[in-house]
Write an enzyme that holds these catalytic residues in place. Structure first.
Site, PDB file in Angstrom:
ATOM      1  CE  LYS A 152     -25.561  21.661  23.507  1.00 31.57           C
ATOM      2  NZ  LYS A 152     -26.857  21.831  24.181  1.00 31.57           N
TER       3      LYS A 152
HETATM    4  C1  PLP Z   1     -26.711  21.372  25.867  1.00 32.06           C
HETATM    5  C2  PLP Z   1     -25.847  21.636  27.016  1.00 32.06           C
HETATM    6  C3  PLP Z   1     -25.734  20.729  28.076  1.00 32.06           C
HETATM    7  C4  PLP Z   1     -26.610  19.521  28.224  1.00 32.06           C
HETATM    8  O1  PLP Z   1     -26.650  18.686  27.165  1.00 32.06           O
HETATM    9  P1  PLP Z   1     -27.950  17.745  26.896  1.00 32.06           P
HETATM   10  O2  PLP Z   1     -27.434  16.796  25.878  1.00 32.06           O
HETATM   11  O3  PLP Z   1     -29.027  18.640  26.386  1.00 32.06           O
HETATM   12  O4  PLP Z   1     -28.285  17.078  28.177  1.00 32.06           O
HETATM   13  C5  PLP Z   1     -24.821  21.001  29.064  1.00 32.06           C
HETATM   14  N1  PLP Z   1     -24.073  22.101  29.050  1.00 32.06           N
HETATM   15  C6  PLP Z   1     -24.166  23.014  28.065  1.00 32.06           C
HETATM   16  C7  PLP Z   1     -23.286  24.212  28.099  1.00 32.06           C
HETATM   17  C8  PLP Z   1     -25.074  22.827  27.030  1.00 32.06           C
HETATM   18  O5  PLP Z   1     -25.196  23.746  26.074  1.00 32.06           O
END
Ligand code: PLP
Length: 377
Positions: free
Chosen positions: A186
């Site tokens: 992210k």
């Molecule tokens: C990454 C992501 C998640 C989940 O996040 P994690 O921290 O990996 O559990 C949920 N929704 C979207 C759109 C994502 O890109």
């Protein structure tokens, strides 16, 4: 660009500090032994950074969505409308609450088609869960208007657009509650981690208790004697995650600025005949992904090969489409919802997502536009 590209000795020193101060890795208690509260500091810092009344740190983005759904009162049997271009985590969180995910298609913005969402509202609908995909806000004015008209809650999945704004407000705080992710891919990261943001003190109170076994964290009482009124689960963030998160949060503005320079270099050199992802009015994206559409599959493959040859690669489209499109989720969704997601699949099958990297510079993106579209000039 993802935050992992600029992890350096600052994150390392932040983790070292925990061990130098005695190695308290837990967010709560041990008051006499500790010098810092990193999770609390991360929450305070997040509140300031995003202009939120409340911020709760949790163990992941998926956990943030689950905690947020619980906190807005989603119950077994309720329906929650989300979108077909998404990540499977939102569906899992809805199912984990005993609720039913309902899938709206996306439009050329690759975010929720609000008109399609409207056709899916029933007496059982409790909430709308728009997902700001790949750095770009959903059309929040239309979503909020629809929610208001039908008395629905809004949970923004802002895992992929941390730092983006709509109408000059940070995403995640336009609806009732927002979920952020700091996993390793992210825009900022602490390995695994998440945040529940809300301006509602009652949503925050429920979220805080639910994510920590129901602990009310009553400051009058020691933790072992703490009062409780609901049962919850364990979705707590650790001190190590928060220490890294604080450092990454300081880098967010820089990351978005650098993204934007590269994005501008790319976009200003794109021939006008190329169809690009629609960016909704009033939005300030984080510019970490550029998306364009190519109708011919043959042509599209050529563009993808060029991106790989030049060392840019692609981001999710096409390489992780099966994790991001509801048309592939027959293991989690009923047949009719998988079938109606074909519209979104058809759109995504023409898309190419170009990642914006910090390790590439502005000139690299000018050159990329030249090379990608040389046959069109
Ligand atoms: C990454 C992501 C998640 C989940 O996040 P994690 O921290 O990996 O559990 C949920 N929704 C979207 C759109 C994502 O890109």
């Amino acid at each position: 660009m993802p935050g992992f590209e600029i992890i350096d000795n600052k994150e390392q020193e932040a983790v070292n500090q925990i061990f130098e101060e005695g190695g308290i890795l837990f967010a709560h208690g041990f008051d006499a032994m500790r010098k810092s509260f990193h999770v609390r500091e991360f929450e305070e810092k997040s509140k300031k950074a995003f202009n939120a009344k409340n911020a709760l740190a949790v163990s992941s983005g998926t956990a943030a969505i689950k905690v947020a759904l619980k906190s807005i009162g989603v119950l077994p049997g309720d329906e929650v409308i989300t979108q077909a271009f998404n990540f499977i985590a939102t569906i899992e969180a809805i199912l984990d609450c005993g609720a039913k995910p309902i899938i709206a298609n996306v439009n050329d913005s690759l975010n929720m088609d609000v008109k399609d969402c409207e056709t899916l509202i029933t007496k059982k609908t409790k909430a709308i869960l728009p997902v700001h995909m790949l750095g770009v806000p959903c059309d929040m004015d239309s979503i909020m208007e629809l929610a208001k008209k039908n008395n629905l809650k809004v949970l923004e999945d802002n895992c992929e657009a941390v730092g983006a704004k709509y109408d000059d407000k940070y995403l995640g705080l336009i609806g009732d509650v927002g979920a952020f992710s700091f996993d390793f891919g992210k825009v900022i990261t602490c390995g695994e981690g998440g945040l529940v943001l809300t301006n509602s003190s009652s949503i925050d109170k429920y979220a805080r208790e639910y994510h920590d076994h129901g602990h009310e964290n009553n400051i009058e009482l020691p933790r072992g004697r703490d009062s409780r009124s609901i049962y919850g689960f364990n979705y707590r963030m650790t001190e190590m995650q928060a220490a890294v998160g604080k450092v990454q949060l300081d880098k967010l503005t820089f990351i978005i600025q650098e993204n934007t320079k590269r994005m501008n270099a790319l976009v200003s050199n794109i021939p006008s005949g190329i169809k690009c992802r629609l960016i909704p009015k009033k939005s300030s994206p984080i510019n970490d992904t550029f998306i364009f559409f190519i109708d011919s599959e043959n042509e599209r493959q050529k563009y993808i090969s060029t991106l790989i040859e030049l060392g840019f690669g692609t981001k999710n489209l096409p390489d992780a489409m099966e994790w991001h499109c509801a048309a592939f989720w027959d293991h989690a969704l009923p047949e009719n919802q998988v079938a109606r997601s074909i519209l979104t699949k058809n759109l995504l099958t023409k898309a190419i997502a170009v990642p914006i990297w910090l390790r590439k510079n502005v000139e690299d993106y000018e050159m990329l536009a030249e090379k990608l579209f040389k046959d069109m000039k």
